[in-house]
Design a protein around this motif. Structure first.
Motif, short mmCIF file in Angstrom:
data_model
loop_
_atom_site.label_atom_id
_atom_site.label_comp_id
_atom_site.label_asym_id
_atom_site.label_seq_id
_atom_site.Cartn_x
_atom_site.Cartn_y
_atom_site.Cartn_z
N THR A 106 0.84 -1.20 0.00
CA THR A 106 0.00 0.00 0.00
C THR A 106 0.87 1.25 0.00
O THR A 106 0.62 2.20 -0.75
CB THR A 106 -0.93 0.00 1.22
N VAL A 107 1.91 1.24 0.81
CA VAL A 107 2.86 2.36 0.83
C VAL A 107 3.56 2.48 -0.52
O VAL A 107 3.73 3.58 -1.05
CB VAL A 107 3.87 2.21 1.98
N LEU A 108 3.96 1.35 -1.10
CA LEU A 108 4.60 1.38 -2.42
C LEU A 108 3.66 1.94 -3.47
O LEU A 108 4.09 2.72 -4.33
CB LEU A 108 5.07 -0.02 -2.81
N CYS A 109 2.39 1.58 -3.41
CA CYS A 109 1.42 2.10 -4.36
C CYS A 109 1.30 3.62 -4.24
O CYS A 109 1.29 4.34 -5.25
CB CYS A 109 0.06 1.44 -4.12
N LEU A 110 1.23 4.12 -3.01
CA LEU A 110 1.14 5.57 -2.81
C LEU A 110 2.42 6.28 -3.25
O LEU A 110 2.38 7.37 -3.81
CB LEU A 110 0.82 5.88 -1.36
N CYS A 112 4.43 5.18 -5.62
CA CYS A 112 4.43 5.14 -7.08
C CYS A 112 3.51 6.22 -7.65
O CYS A 112 3.83 6.83 -8.67
CB CYS A 112 3.99 3.77 -7.58
N LYS A 113 2.38 6.44 -7.00
CA LYS A 113 1.48 7.51 -7.45
C LYS A 113 2.15 8.87 -7.29
O LYS A 113 2.03 9.73 -8.15
CB LYS A 113 0.18 7.48 -6.66
N LYS A 114 2.83 9.07 -6.16
CA LYS A 114 3.50 10.34 -5.93
C LYS A 114 4.63 10.53 -6.94
O LYS A 114 4.84 11.61 -7.46
CB LYS A 114 4.06 10.39 -4.52
N HIS A 115 5.35 9.45 -7.22
CA HIS A 115 6.44 9.50 -8.19
C HIS A 115 5.91 9.77 -9.59
O HIS A 115 6.55 10.44 -10.38
CB HIS A 115 7.22 8.18 -8.17
N GLY A 116 4.71 9.28 -9.89
CA GLY A 116 4.10 9.46 -11.20
C GLY A 116 3.33 10.75 -11.34
O GLY A 116 2.56 10.93 -12.26
N ARG A 117 3.50 11.66 -10.39
CA ARG A 117 2.87 12.98 -10.43
C ARG A 117 1.35 12.89 -10.42
O ARG A 117 0.68 13.64 -11.11
CB ARG A 117 3.33 13.79 -11.64
N GLU A 118 0.81 11.99 -9.65
CA GLU A 118 -0.64 11.88 -9.54
C GLU A 118 -1.10 12.38 -8.18
O GLU A 118 -2.03 11.86 -7.58
CB GLU A 118 -1.07 10.43 -9.72
N GLU A 119 -0.47 13.41 -7.70
CA GLU A 119 -0.79 13.90 -6.36
C GLU A 119 -2.19 14.49 -6.29
O GLU A 119 -2.84 14.42 -5.27
CB GLU A 119 0.25 14.93 -5.92
N ARG A 120 -2.65 15.08 -7.37
CA ARG A 120 -4.00 15.65 -7.36
C ARG A 120 -5.02 14.54 -7.14
O ARG A 120 -5.95 14.69 -6.35
CB ARG A 120 -4.28 16.40 -8.64
N GLU A 121 -4.84 13.43 -7.82
CA GLU A 121 -5.74 12.30 -7.63
C GLU A 121 -5.54 11.68 -6.25
O GLU A 121 -6.48 11.21 -5.62
CB GLU A 121 -5.49 11.25 -8.71
N LEU A 122 -4.31 11.70 -5.78
CA LEU A 122 -3.98 11.08 -4.51
C LEU A 122 -4.58 11.83 -3.33
O LEU A 122 -5.16 11.24 -2.43
CB LEU A 122 -2.46 11.00 -4.36
N TYR A 123 -4.48 13.13 -3.34
CA TYR A 123 -4.93 13.93 -2.21
C TYR A 123 -6.23 14.67 -2.48
O TYR A 123 -6.74 15.35 -1.61
CB TYR A 123 -3.85 14.92 -1.80
N GLY A 124 -6.74 14.60 -3.68
CA GLY A 124 -7.98 15.28 -4.00
C GLY A 124 -7.74 16.74 -4.34
O GLY A 124 -6.62 17.23 -4.38
N SER A 125 -8.81 17.42 -4.58
CA SER A 125 -8.73 18.83 -4.94
C SER A 125 -8.43 19.66 -3.70
O SER A 125 -8.90 19.38 -2.61
CB SER A 125 -10.05 19.26 -5.56
N LEU A 126 -7.66 20.72 -3.89
CA LEU A 126 -7.31 21.59 -2.78
C LEU A 126 -8.13 22.88 -2.80
O LEU A 126 -7.79 23.84 -2.15
CB LEU A 126 -5.82 21.93 -2.83
N GLU A 127 -9.21 22.90 -3.57
CA GLU A 127 -10.06 24.09 -3.65
C GLU A 127 -10.98 24.15 -2.44
O GLU A 127 -11.45 23.13 -1.94
CB GLU A 127 -10.89 24.04 -4.93
N TYR A 128 -11.24 25.38 -2.01
CA TYR A 128 -12.15 25.58 -0.89
C TYR A 128 -13.57 25.66 -1.44
O TYR A 128 -13.82 26.25 -2.47
CB TYR A 128 -11.82 26.86 -0.12
#
Length: 136
Positions: A106-110, A112-128
């Motif tokens: 699970t940590v490796l998957c996260l 890999c997502k961070k390494h693949g620049r998928e942080e928006r999908e990973l953490y969601g939208s940062l809009e208020y």
């Protein structure tokens, strides 16, 4: 010679198992991604981090081997007289290693997502967004 080929085949199996194990995690972590699609997604995610996953499997198998050999050394050839306790110990160690591997994948998957620049999908939208209020 046969032992050499068995070792090479086992290492190749572990190398291919990385995407399969990560696909299990992907099918749980990501919504509407399951089956062959999860396997494809895991293969894309693990690109560039396959060595990390391979070393993770090798280290976990090595730790399980050391624990089982230490158990045999401490108890000698006889072990406990009750074979049920021997089986219970072996299954317990196996389950603990599997739980560790699921958490580590699970940590490796996260990662890999961070390494693949998928942080928006990973953490969601940062809009208020404005929450609706109800006056009573």
């Amino acid at each position: 010679m046969a032992i050499f080929f068995m070792i090479i085949a086992f290492i190749f199996y572990l190398y291919l198992f990385i995407a399969w194990a990560l696909a299990v995690v992907v099918s749980v972590v990501e919504e509407s991604c399951y089956g062959i699609e999860a396997l494809r997604r895991a293969t894309v995610l693990v690109e560039g981090r396959r060595l990390h996953g391979f070393l993770l499997i090798i280290c976990s198998n090595f730790v399980a081997f050391i624990i089982s050999q230490g158990y045999k050394m401490l108890l000698g050839d006889k072990g406990f007289m009750n074979p049920t306790i021997n089986v219970l110990f072996s299954v317990s160690v196996s389950i603990l290693v599997k739980i560790f591997l699921v958490v580590a994948y699970t940590v490796l998957c996260l990662e890999c997502k961070k390494h693949g620049r998928e942080e928006r999908e990973l953490y969601g939208s940062l809009e208020y967004t404005k929450e609706p209020t109800h006056d009573n």
